[in-house]
Write a protein that holds these residues in place. Sequence first.
Motif, PDB file in Angstrom:
ATOM      1  N   MET A   1      10.925  -2.687   6.341  1.00 12.03           N
ATOM      2  CA  MET A   1       9.746  -2.734   5.511  1.00 12.03           C
ATOM      3  C   MET A   1       8.562  -2.038   6.189  1.00 12.03           C
ATOM      4  N   ASP A   2       8.435  -2.242   7.505  1.00 11.05           N
ATOM      5  CA  ASP A   2       7.327  -1.604   8.225  1.00 11.05           C
ATOM      6  C   ASP A   2       7.375  -0.087   8.068  1.00 11.05           C
ATOM      7  N   ASP A   3       8.570   0.476   8.269  1.00 12.37           N
ATOM      8  CA  ASP A   3       8.706   1.930   8.156  1.00 12.37           C
ATOM      9  C   ASP A   3       8.363   2.413   6.756  1.00 12.37           C
ATOM     10  N   LYS A   4       8.775   1.662   5.732  1.00  8.00           N
ATOM     11  CA  LYS A   4       8.509   2.054   4.341  1.00  8.00           C
ATOM     12  C   LYS A   4       7.005   2.037   4.056  1.00  8.00           C
ATOM     13  N   ILE A   5       6.315   1.031   4.559  1.00  4.23           N
ATOM     14  CA  ILE A   5       4.862   0.959   4.357  1.00  4.23           C
ATOM     15  C   ILE A   5       4.181   2.159   5.007  1.00  4.23           C
ATOM     16  N   LEU A   6       4.553   2.461   6.239  1.00  2.00           N
ATOM     17  CA  LEU A   6       3.913   3.569   6.951  1.00  2.00           C
ATOM     18  C   LEU A   6       4.255   4.914   6.325  1.00  2.00           C
ATOM     19  N   GLU A   7       5.510   5.086   5.940  1.00  2.00           N
ATOM     20  CA  GLU A   7       5.930   6.334   5.299  1.00  2.00           C
ATOM     21  C   GLU A   7       5.177   6.534   3.984  1.00  2.00           C
ATOM     22  N   THR A   8       5.082   5.476   3.182  1.00  2.00           N
ATOM     23  CA  THR A   8       4.372   5.551   1.905  1.00  2.00           C
ATOM     24  C   THR A   8       2.892   5.851   2.132  1.00  2.00           C
ATOM     25  N   THR A   9       2.307   5.243   3.132  1.00  2.00           N
ATOM     26  CA  THR A   9       0.897   5.496   3.445  1.00  2.00           C
ATOM     27  C   THR A   9       0.687   6.970   3.770  1.00  2.00           C
ATOM     28  N   ARG A  10       1.567   7.536   4.597  1.00  2.00           N
ATOM     29  CA  ARG A  10       1.445   8.961   4.939  1.00  2.00           C
ATOM     30  C   ARG A  10       1.571   9.838   3.697  1.00  2.00           C
ATOM     31  N   GLU A  11       2.543   9.524   2.853  1.00  2.00           N
ATOM     32  CA  GLU A  11       2.740  10.314   1.626  1.00  2.00           C
ATOM     33  C   GLU A  11       1.493  10.288   0.753  1.00  2.00           C
ATOM     34  N   LEU A  12       0.931   9.104   0.563  1.00  2.00           N
ATOM     35  CA  LEU A  12      -0.241   8.977  -0.303  1.00  2.00           C
ATOM     36  C   LEU A  12      -1.474   9.639   0.297  1.00  2.00           C
ATOM     37  N   ILE A  13      -1.625   9.571   1.606  1.00  2.00           N
ATOM     38  CA  ILE A  13      -2.755  10.269   2.231  1.00  2.00           C
ATOM     39  C   ILE A  13      -2.628  11.769   1.982  1.00  2.00           C
ATOM     40  N   ASP A  14      -1.405  12.290   2.100  1.00  2.00           N
ATOM     41  CA  ASP A  14      -1.190  13.722   1.834  1.00  2.00           C
ATOM     42  C   ASP A  14      -1.494  14.063   0.377  1.00  2.00           C
ATOM     43  N   GLU A  15      -1.154  13.159  -0.533  1.00  2.00           N
ATOM     44  CA  GLU A  15      -1.325  13.427  -1.962  1.00  2.00           C
ATOM     45  C   GLU A  15      -2.753  13.220  -2.456  1.00  2.00           C
ATOM     46  N   VAL A  16      -3.368  12.090  -2.084  1.00  2.00           N
ATOM     47  CA  VAL A  16      -4.674  11.755  -2.660  1.00  2.00           C
ATOM     48  C   VAL A  16      -5.816  11.776  -1.662  1.00  2.00           C
ATOM     49  N   GLY A  17      -5.512  11.856  -0.359  1.00  2.00           N
ATOM     50  CA  GLY A  17      -6.540  11.817   0.669  1.00  2.00           C
ATOM     51  C   GLY A  17      -6.885  10.392   1.037  1.00  2.00           C
ATOM     52  N   TYR A  18      -7.435  10.215   2.216  1.00  2.00           N
ATOM     53  CA  TYR A  18      -7.747   8.870   2.682  1.00  2.00           C
ATOM     54  C   TYR A  18      -8.785   8.161   1.809  1.00  2.00           C
ATOM     55  N   PRO A  19      -9.886   8.813   1.409  1.00  2.00           N
ATOM     56  CA  PRO A  19     -10.894   8.075   0.637  1.00  2.00           C
ATOM     57  C   PRO A  19     -10.332   7.451  -0.652  1.00  2.00           C
ATOM     58  N   ALA A  20      -9.394   8.126  -1.319  1.00  2.00           N
ATOM     59  CA  ALA A  20      -8.840   7.619  -2.583  1.00  2.00           C
ATOM     60  C   ALA A  20      -7.655   6.672  -2.374  1.00  2.00           C
ATOM     61  N   LEU A  21      -7.169   6.559  -1.171  1.00  2.00           N
ATOM     62  CA  LEU A  21      -6.030   5.685  -0.882  1.00  2.00           C
ATOM     63  C   LEU A  21      -6.408   4.222  -1.093  1.00  2.00           C
ATOM     64  N   THR A  22      -5.483   3.445  -1.677  1.00  2.00           N
ATOM     65  CA  THR A  22      -5.702   2.007  -1.805  1.00  2.00           C
ATOM     66  C   THR A  22      -4.461   1.257  -1.325  1.00  2.00           C
ATOM     67  N   VAL A  23      -4.665   0.037  -0.896  1.00  2.00           N
ATOM     68  CA  VAL A  23      -3.547  -0.819  -0.490  1.00  2.00           C
ATOM     69  C   VAL A  23      -2.652  -1.096  -1.693  1.00  2.00           C
ATOM     70  N   ASP A  24      -3.247  -1.221  -2.889  1.00  2.00           N
ATOM     71  CA  ASP A  24      -2.459  -1.432  -4.107  1.00  2.00           C
ATOM     72  C   ASP A  24      -1.472  -0.289  -4.331  1.00  2.00           C
ATOM     73  N   GLN A  25      -1.928   0.954  -4.132  1.00  2.00           N
ATOM     74  CA  GLN A  25      -1.037   2.105  -4.302  1.00  2.00           C
ATOM     75  C   GLN A  25       0.128   2.049  -3.328  1.00  2.00           C
ATOM     76  N   VAL A  26      -0.176   1.740  -2.082  1.00  2.00           N
ATOM     77  CA  VAL A  26       0.868   1.683  -1.060  1.00  2.00           C
ATOM     78  C   VAL A  26       1.871   0.583  -1.398  1.00  2.00           C
ATOM     79  N   ALA A  27       1.369  -0.587  -1.772  1.00  2.00           N
ATOM     80  CA  ALA A  27       2.250  -1.702  -2.103  1.00  2.00           C
ATOM     81  C   ALA A  27       3.162  -1.348  -3.275  1.00  2.00           C
ATOM     82  N   ALA A  28       2.587  -0.768  -4.321  1.00  2.00           N
ATOM     83  CA  ALA A  28       3.384  -0.432  -5.507  1.00  2.00           C
ATOM     84  C   ALA A  28       4.466   0.596  -5.192  1.00  2.00           C
ATOM     85  N   ARG A  29       4.097   1.648  -4.507  1.00  2.00           N
ATOM     86  CA  ARG A  29       5.083   2.697  -4.229  1.00  2.00           C
ATOM     87  C   ARG A  29       6.121   2.235  -3.212  1.00  2.00           C
ATOM     88  N   ALA A  30       5.706   1.441  -2.237  1.00  2.00           N
ATOM     89  CA  ALA A  30       6.649   0.967  -1.209  1.00  2.00           C
ATOM     90  C   ALA A  30       7.520  -0.177  -1.724  1.00  2.00           C
TER      91      ALA A  30
END
Length: 194
Positions: free
Chosen positions: A1-30
């Motif tokens: 689970m840890d790896d999935k959270i971190l991998e998803t976080t990296r993907e979303l930062i690449d896609e939307v940037g850090y300012p637009a990133l939310t924990v909700d997005q990471v949780a949903a995608r992961a």
Amino acid sequence: MDDKILETTRELIDEVGYPALTVDQVAARAGVGKAAIYRRYTSKAEMAFAATMYEQELPPLAGTGSLHGDLLGLLRAFHIRMAGPAARQLAPALIGEIAVNPGLEARFQDTFLAAEQAIFADIIEQAVARRELAGTVDPAMAHLVALGTLASALYIMRLPVDDRVLTDLATAATAGITALADRRHGPGGAAEPH
């Protein structure tokens, strides 16, 4: 689970940037609950920092046979982590959160900084054993002298940092750490209390 959270976080930062990133997005995608994320990370900034800068093991001790060589190897390894676009967005955000969140400050000190300072303690110990240093130096001070200057160059002064700059920083850090050791342990210096 840890790896999935971190991998998803990296993907979303690449896609939307850090300012637009939310924990909700990471949780949903992961495919995990927000509570699972908050059990691991106290904030979005800590999660993103872990995903982008500390997703891999810290660099091993260089073991070059000299204080300067070890510091240069360490600076090169940390420069790779610290100079990327995501790190340049995240580090200032994390610093801002640490300033207002004592719990996050303690966690950051006890995890990320403690691990980095352990590397400096090893480098200093080897330099003392080789008689390059008159005695030990506080690893936190060595950390500040070496990586603090790199962080300042990258995040505050926004300087272009290449290998020449890293070599100059290693030279300055070597001189500073040597001077600290001489001040505490050299002739006329006050030895550190045990």
